[in-house]
Design a protein around this motif. Structure first.
Motif, mmCIF file in Angstrom:
data_model
loop_
_atom_site.group_PDB
_atom_site.id
_atom_site.type_symbol
_atom_site.label_atom_id
_atom_site.label_comp_id
_atom_site.label_asym_id
_atom_site.label_seq_id
_atom_site.Cartn_x
_atom_site.Cartn_y
_atom_site.Cartn_z
ATOM 1 N N MET A 24 -50.496 25.406 -27.873
ATOM 2 C CA MET A 24 -51.615 26.034 -28.575
ATOM 3 C C MET A 24 -52.900 25.525 -27.950
ATOM 4 O O MET A 24 -53.126 24.324 -27.887
ATOM 5 C CB MET A 24 -51.573 25.643 -30.059
ATOM 6 C CG MET A 24 -50.342 26.143 -30.767
ATOM 7 S SD MET A 24 -50.096 25.451 -32.433
ATOM 8 C CE MET A 24 -51.703 25.439 -33.128
ATOM 9 N N ILE A 25 -53.729 26.464 -27.481
ATOM 10 C CA ILE A 25 -54.982 26.018 -26.873
ATOM 11 C C ILE A 25 -56.206 26.341 -27.728
ATOM 12 O O ILE A 25 -57.270 25.796 -27.503
ATOM 13 C CB ILE A 25 -55.179 26.569 -25.455
ATOM 14 C CG1 ILE A 25 -55.293 28.080 -25.462
ATOM 15 C CG2 ILE A 25 -54.059 26.100 -24.538
ATOM 16 C CD1 ILE A 25 -55.890 28.639 -24.211
ATOM 17 N N ASP A 26 -56.040 27.224 -28.717
ATOM 18 C CA ASP A 26 -57.162 27.540 -29.590
ATOM 19 C C ASP A 26 -56.643 28.184 -30.867
ATOM 20 O O ASP A 26 -55.625 28.881 -30.857
ATOM 21 C CB ASP A 26 -58.140 28.492 -28.893
ATOM 22 C CG ASP A 26 -59.553 28.405 -29.436
ATOM 23 O OD1 ASP A 26 -59.776 27.696 -30.439
ATOM 24 O OD2 ASP A 26 -60.446 29.042 -28.852
ATOM 25 N N LYS A 27 -57.348 27.920 -31.949
ATOM 26 C CA LYS A 27 -57.080 28.578 -33.221
ATOM 27 C C LYS A 27 -58.418 29.119 -33.706
ATOM 28 O O LYS A 27 -59.383 28.367 -33.834
ATOM 29 C CB LYS A 27 -56.508 27.596 -34.236
ATOM 30 C CG LYS A 27 -56.121 28.268 -35.551
ATOM 31 C CD LYS A 27 -55.452 27.299 -36.492
ATOM 32 C CE LYS A 27 -55.035 28.011 -37.755
ATOM 33 N NZ LYS A 27 -54.523 27.084 -38.754
ATOM 34 N N ILE A 28 -58.455 30.413 -33.932
ATOM 35 C CA ILE A 28 -59.713 31.090 -34.204
ATOM 36 C C ILE A 28 -59.643 31.788 -35.555
ATOM 37 O O ILE A 28 -58.797 32.648 -35.774
ATOM 38 C CB ILE A 28 -59.997 32.142 -33.108
ATOM 39 C CG1 ILE A 28 -59.940 31.503 -31.726
ATOM 40 C CG2 ILE A 28 -61.326 32.824 -33.363
ATOM 41 C CD1 ILE A 28 -59.748 32.493 -30.608
#
Length: 186
Positions: free
Chosen positions: A162-166
């Motif tokens: 996981m590189i980002d949670k938006i």
């Protein structure tokens, strides 16, 4: 003048009702959704899911290089607006990007009706590399990704990290998002 004022009042009331509904839909004991999950990229949880067509998959073994894990609901107005852009991004990736589209609706008929409305607007919901999922028991959204509001997206790279949670609409058509999505498939 009166018509404009009335229209403004209707919009304000509708926004207030949507916000109230959103708060009402959020479980009281749910953790706050934030980027703490991806402070440093880490492996995704071992998750299997079943699509609306009845096919079973493991998130970690999807054939596409990058994944947009997108949480949405039929009552979410921004979700309806962003789907055409999301689907376009997946199509432009030429098979390198998957969209795992997870409905957090409590009712399957509400989700199905939403998809029918998308199709009526000319949105191709049967596009390749798109996996439609109903998270009936909230095991994917709440338990594994602490998602309590819609829309929310988790960007997963080819190493299945996981590189980002938006939270919210990140501006799928923007240059910054295009760069992020490209980085997923490198």
């Amino acid at each position: 003048m009166k018509a404009k004022l009335l229209a403004l009042i209707v919009i304000i009331v509708a926004c207030g009702a949507a916000a109230t509904y959103d708060l009402w839909q959020t479980p009281a004991n749910a953790p706050a959704s934030d980027n703490a999950l991806v402070a440093s990229p880490h492996k995704i949880p071992a998750i299997n899911f079943t699509t609306l067509e009845g096919k079973n998959y493991f998130l970690s073994t999807l054939p596409e290089k990058g994944i947009i894990l997108h949480f949405w609901a039929s009552w979410c107005a921004p979700c309806a607006l962003e789907f055409p852009l999301l689907l376009r991004k997946v199509a432009e990736a030429n098979g390198n990007l998957a969209l795992v589209s997870v409905s957090i609706d409590d009712s399957r008929p509400n989700m199905d009706e939403f998809l029918v409305r998308l199709k009526a607007r000319g949105v191709r919901t049967d596009a390749p590399h798109v996996y439609w999922v109903w998270d009936r028991d909230k095991s994917i959204s709440l338990k594994n990704f602490q998602t309590v509001r819609a829309p929310e997206s988790v960007l997963i790279n080819r190493q299945r990290r996981m590189i980002d949670k938006i939270a919210g609409d990140p501006g799928w058509a923007g240059q910054e998002m295009s760069r992020k999505l490209l980085a997923l498939v490198r």
